[in-house]
Motif scaffolding. Structure first.
Motif, PDB file in Angstrom:
ATOM      1  N   TYR A 166      -2.225  22.699   5.821  1.00  0.00           N
ATOM      2  CA  TYR A 166      -3.578  23.173   5.578  1.00  0.00           C
ATOM      3  C   TYR A 166      -3.768  23.404   4.083  1.00  0.00           C
ATOM      4  CZ  TYR A 166      -7.690  26.119   5.720  1.00  0.00           C
ATOM      5  OH  TYR A 166      -8.933  26.622   5.506  1.00  0.00           O
ATOM      6  N   PRO A 167      -4.880  23.110   3.510  1.00  0.00           N
ATOM      7  CA  PRO A 167      -6.113  22.587   4.086  1.00  0.00           C
ATOM      8  C   PRO A 167      -6.254  21.080   3.942  1.00  0.00           C
ATOM      9  CG  PRO A 167      -6.598  23.342   1.881  1.00  0.00           C
ATOM     10  CD  PRO A 167      -5.103  23.561   2.114  1.00  0.00           C
ATOM     11  N   PHE A 168      -5.189  20.388   3.538  1.00  0.00           N
ATOM     12  CA  PHE A 168      -5.290  18.972   3.199  1.00  0.00           C
ATOM     13  C   PHE A 168      -5.180  18.054   4.407  1.00  0.00           C
ATOM     14  CE2 PHE A 168      -3.379  21.262  -0.355  1.00  0.00           C
ATOM     15  CZ  PHE A 168      -4.363  21.060  -1.296  1.00  0.00           C
ATOM     16  N   GLY A 169      -4.392  18.439   5.375  1.00  0.00           N
ATOM     17  CA  GLY A 169      -4.052  17.529   6.454  1.00  0.00           C
ATOM     18  C   GLY A 169      -5.008  17.509   7.615  1.00  0.00           C
TER      19      GLY A 169
ATOM     20  N   GLU B 187       0.819  -1.210   0.000  1.00  0.00           N
ATOM     21  CA  GLU B 187       0.000   0.000   0.000  1.00  0.00           C
ATOM     22  C   GLU B 187       0.859   1.269   0.000  1.00  0.00           C
ATOM     23  OE1 GLU B 187      -2.910  -0.389   3.143  1.00  0.00           O
ATOM     24  OE2 GLU B 187      -3.962  -1.965   2.044  1.00  0.00           O
ATOM     25  N   ALA B 188       1.772   1.328  -0.968  1.00  0.00           N
ATOM     26  CA  ALA B 188       2.690   2.466  -1.063  1.00  0.00           C
ATOM     27  C   ALA B 188       1.947   3.783  -1.201  1.00  0.00           C
ATOM     28  CB  ALA B 188       3.637   2.262  -2.244  1.00  0.00           C
ATOM     29  N   ASN B 189       0.826   3.793  -1.890  1.00  0.00           N
ATOM     30  CA  ASN B 189       0.071   5.040  -2.049  1.00  0.00           C
ATOM     31  C   ASN B 189      -0.519   5.506  -0.718  1.00  0.00           C
ATOM     32  OD1 ASN B 189      -1.671   2.779  -2.179  1.00  0.00           O
ATOM     33  ND2 ASN B 189      -3.030   3.715  -3.664  1.00  0.00           N
ATOM     34  N   ILE B 190      -0.907   4.590   0.128  1.00  0.00           N
ATOM     35  CA  ILE B 190      -1.438   4.959   1.441  1.00  0.00           C
ATOM     36  C   ILE B 190      -0.320   5.516   2.321  1.00  0.00           C
ATOM     37  CG2 ILE B 190      -2.537   4.080   3.547  1.00  0.00           C
ATOM     38  CD1 ILE B 190      -4.373   4.395   1.049  1.00  0.00           C
ATOM     39  N   PHE B 191       0.876   4.945   2.219  1.00  0.00           N
ATOM     40  CA  PHE B 191       2.018   5.470   2.969  1.00  0.00           C
ATOM     41  C   PHE B 191       2.287   6.923   2.572  1.00  0.00           C
ATOM     42  CE2 PHE B 191       6.589   6.356   3.018  1.00  0.00           C
ATOM     43  CZ  PHE B 191       6.813   6.315   4.379  1.00  0.00           C
ATOM     44  N   ALA B 192       2.323   7.185   1.268  1.00  0.00           N
ATOM     45  CA  ALA B 192       2.625   8.543   0.798  1.00  0.00           C
ATOM     46  C   ALA B 192       1.517   9.523   1.186  1.00  0.00           C
ATOM     47  CB  ALA B 192       2.829   8.540  -0.713  1.00  0.00           C
ATOM     48  N   LEU B 193       0.276   9.131   0.990  1.00  0.00           N
ATOM     49  CA  LEU B 193      -0.833  10.034   1.296  1.00  0.00           C
ATOM     50  C   LEU B 193      -1.068  10.161   2.792  1.00  0.00           C
ATOM     51  CD1 LEU B 193      -3.321   8.960  -1.505  1.00  0.00           C
ATOM     52  CD2 LEU B 193      -2.010  11.088  -1.377  1.00  0.00           C
ATOM     53  N   GLY B 194      -1.084   9.036   3.502  1.00  0.00           N
ATOM     54  CA  GLY B 194      -1.363   9.068   4.938  1.00  0.00           C
ATOM     55  C   GLY B 194      -0.283   9.778   5.732  1.00  0.00           C
ATOM     56  N   GLY B 195       0.965   9.599   5.330  1.00  0.00           N
ATOM     57  CA  GLY B 195       2.066  10.178   6.083  1.00  0.00           C
ATOM     58  C   GLY B 195       2.482  11.575   5.661  1.00  0.00           C
ATOM     59  N   TYR B 196       2.192  11.942   4.400  1.00  0.00           N
ATOM     60  CA  TYR B 196       2.708  13.208   3.877  1.00  0.00           C
ATOM     61  C   TYR B 196       1.649  14.131   3.289  1.00  0.00           C
ATOM     62  CZ  TYR B 196       7.221  11.086   4.579  1.00  0.00           C
ATOM     63  OH  TYR B 196       8.311  10.502   5.153  1.00  0.00           O
ATOM     64  N   ASP B 197       0.399  13.678   3.245  1.00  0.00           N
ATOM     65  CA  ASP B 197      -0.681  14.535   2.754  1.00  0.00           C
ATOM     66  C   ASP B 197      -1.715  14.759   3.848  1.00  0.00           C
ATOM     67  OD1 ASP B 197      -2.322  16.031   1.087  1.00  0.00           O
ATOM     68  OD2 ASP B 197      -3.212  14.295   0.111  1.00  0.00           O
ATOM     69  N   PHE B 198      -2.253  13.680   4.401  1.00  0.00           N
ATOM     70  CA  PHE B 198      -3.270  13.780   5.450  1.00  0.00           C
ATOM     71  C   PHE B 198      -2.665  13.910   6.840  1.00  0.00           C
ATOM     72  CE2 PHE B 198      -5.261  10.667   2.333  1.00  0.00           C
ATOM     73  CZ  PHE B 198      -5.804  11.656   1.548  1.00  0.00           C
ATOM     74  N   GLY B 199      -1.439  13.407   7.011  1.00  0.00           N
ATOM     75  CA  GLY B 199      -0.774  13.484   8.313  1.00  0.00           C
ATOM     76  C   GLY B 199      -1.348  12.550   9.358  1.00  0.00           C
ATOM     77  N   LEU B 200      -2.098  11.543   8.927  1.00  0.00           N
ATOM     78  CA  LEU B 200      -2.750  10.641   9.874  1.00  0.00           C
ATOM     79  C   LEU B 200      -1.891   9.437  10.250  1.00  0.00           C
ATOM     80  CD1 LEU B 200      -6.337  10.745   8.343  1.00  0.00           C
ATOM     81  CD2 LEU B 200      -5.478  11.979  10.345  1.00  0.00           C
TER      82      LEU B 200
ATOM     83  N   LYS C 195       3.550  20.765  10.294  1.00  0.00           N
ATOM     84  CA  LYS C 195       4.825  20.425   9.665  1.00  0.00           C
ATOM     85  C   LYS C 195       4.566  19.655   8.382  1.00  0.00           C
ATOM     86  CE  LYS C 195       7.460  20.283  13.898  1.00  0.00           C
ATOM     87  NZ  LYS C 195       8.259  19.508  14.804  1.00  0.00           N
ATOM     88  N   GLY C 196       5.169  20.115   7.312  1.00  0.00           N
ATOM     89  CA  GLY C 196       5.024  19.431   6.040  1.00  0.00           C
ATOM     90  C   GLY C 196       4.428  20.321   4.975  1.00  0.00           C
ATOM     91  N   ASP C 197       4.338  19.763   3.778  1.00  0.00           N
ATOM     92  CA  ASP C 197       3.769  20.471   2.636  1.00  0.00           C
ATOM     93  C   ASP C 197       2.972  19.464   1.815  1.00  0.00           C
ATOM     94  OD1 ASP C 197       3.114  21.863   0.372  1.00  0.00           O
ATOM     95  OD2 ASP C 197       5.151  22.501  -0.088  1.00  0.00           O
ATOM     96  N   SER C 198       1.673  19.440   2.035  1.00  0.00           N
ATOM     97  CA  SER C 198       0.799  18.474   1.373  1.00  0.00           C
ATOM     98  C   SER C 198       0.729  18.655  -0.142  1.00  0.00           C
ATOM     99  CB  SER C 198      -0.617  18.559   1.950  1.00  0.00           C
ATOM    100  OG  SER C 198      -0.624  18.173   3.300  1.00  0.00           O
ATOM    101  N   THR C 199       1.159  19.790  -0.647  1.00  0.00           N
ATOM    102  CA  THR C 199       1.096  20.008  -2.088  1.00  0.00           C
ATOM    103  C   THR C 199       2.281  19.417  -2.835  1.00  0.00           C
ATOM    104  OG1 THR C 199       2.169  22.172  -1.948  1.00  0.00           O
ATOM    105  CG2 THR C 199      -0.242  22.134  -1.824  1.00  0.00           C
ATOM    106  N   SER C 200       3.372  19.094  -2.129  1.00  0.00           N
ATOM    107  CA  SER C 200       4.531  18.540  -2.834  1.00  0.00           C
ATOM    108  C   SER C 200       5.075  17.249  -2.208  1.00  0.00           C
ATOM    109  CB  SER C 200       5.653  19.573  -2.911  1.00  0.00           C
ATOM    110  OG  SER C 200       6.113  19.910  -1.615  1.00  0.00           O
ATOM    111  N   GLU C 201       5.088  17.154  -0.891  1.00  0.00           N
ATOM    112  CA  GLU C 201       5.738  16.014  -0.248  1.00  0.00           C
ATOM    113  C   GLU C 201       5.160  14.648  -0.633  1.00  0.00           C
ATOM    114  OE1 GLU C 201       6.146  16.665   3.964  1.00  0.00           O
ATOM    115  OE2 GLU C 201       7.607  18.264   3.663  1.00  0.00           O
TER     116      GLU C 201
END
Length: 136
Positions: free
Chosen positions: A58-61, A37-50, A67-73
């Motif tokens: 903000y406003p994605f996480g 589930e590589a896509n969940i790792f990338a999204l959960g850890g670096y987009d949603f922060g969950l 901490k972080g940048d949901s638009t690029s990380e």
């Protein structure tokens, strides 16, 4: 060291780890998965922060994610996951495949979407959603 430099080092570590696994367990393992589930790792850890490492913006996480940048990380992380996967497959094919006859793949969490209506806009939105989550 910036985030991308750290990810390159982690790729090298991952490939070294995979090499040990192929060497030590390849006589007993036929089907390998580089990342689950590589896509969940990338999204959960670096987009949603969950999930770890809990990075987002903000406003994605998640609430109070500073901490972080949901638009690029998430894209940078996904890119490096795919590079590590490709390098691992290349390693297996070059050194181990002829002896072990195994297979190496990657697992993605697959969402399914249906268009709300049959309009061109909804159909195209559904296609974009599929590409975003599974079009790796």
């Amino acid at each position: 060291m910036n985030m991308e430099d750290g990810l390159v080092e982690k790729q090298k570590d991952y490939i070294a780890y995979a090499d040990v696994c192929f060497r030590e367990f390849g006589d007993r393992v036929l089907h390998w998965t580089t990342f689950n589930e590589a896509n969940i790792f990338a999204l959960g850890g670096y987009d949603f922060g969950l999930s770890a490492p809990g990075r987002c913006s903000y406003p994605f996480g998640a609430v109070n994610c500073t901490k972080g940048d949901s638009t690029s990380e998430p894209y940078i992380v996904a890119h490096h996951l795919l590079l590590a996967h490709a390098s691992t497959v290349r390693l297996y094919r070059k050194i181990y495949k002829a002896m072990q006859h195994g297979f190496v793949g990657i697992n993605l969490f697959a969402y399914w979407y249906e268009p709300h209506t049959n309009t061109i806009e909804d159909v195209k939105a559904t296609q974009r959603a599929h590409e975003f989550y599974v079009g790796w």
